[in-house]
Design a protein around this motif. Structure first.
Motif: not given
Length: 125
Positions: A1-30
């Motif tokens: 999504m970020i790369t698409d935005a920076l390059e002026g493209r729309q991100t189209r995900l054909e899936y995912g509404s209502g689905w969740t993910r968890q994230f962690v920043w690499v420095d926090d893992v370190s």
């Protein structure tokens, strides 16, 4: 999504509404790995690492939009392909035994990542 935005493209995900993910920043893992290497009594223990938030795919699109006004995203329905359902990651054990807490949440992580990608895009190669 970020790369698409920076390059002026729309991100189209054909899936995912209502689905969740968890994230962690690499420095926090370190940080957690370093804490585990010096902690006593944790040999053989497993630790969940996450920013403890659990955003939906459409929430992620909103965060990217808030950070990069030019972002355009659409999120379809259904599970992501090859999705492995998992329970929410609880980080209490890492807090208790390692004194670990994430320093970077998904909101600031997306901002930091977007800034880094923008710098790379702007710098001559």
């Amino acid at each position: 999504m970020i790369t698409d935005a920076l390059e002026g493209r729309q991100t189209r995900l054909e899936y995912g509404s209502g689905w969740t993910r968890q994230f962690v920043w690499v420095d926090d893992v370190s940080d957690a790995v370093c804490a585990a290497l010096t902690a006593r009594g944790v040999s053989g223990m497993a630790f969940n690492l996450s920013d403890s938030l659990c955003p939906r795919f459409e929430d992620l699109a909103g965060i990217v939009k808030a950070r990069l006004g030019q972002a355009r995203s659409s999120v379809g329905t259904g599970p992501p392909p090859d999705d492995a359902l998992s329970a929410r990651l609880l980080i209490d054990v890492a807090r208790q035994h390692l004194g670990w807490r994430p320093r970077t949440d998904i909101f600031s992580g997306i901002g930091r990542y977007a800034d880094e990608l923008a710098r790379e895009k702007a710098s001559p190669h």
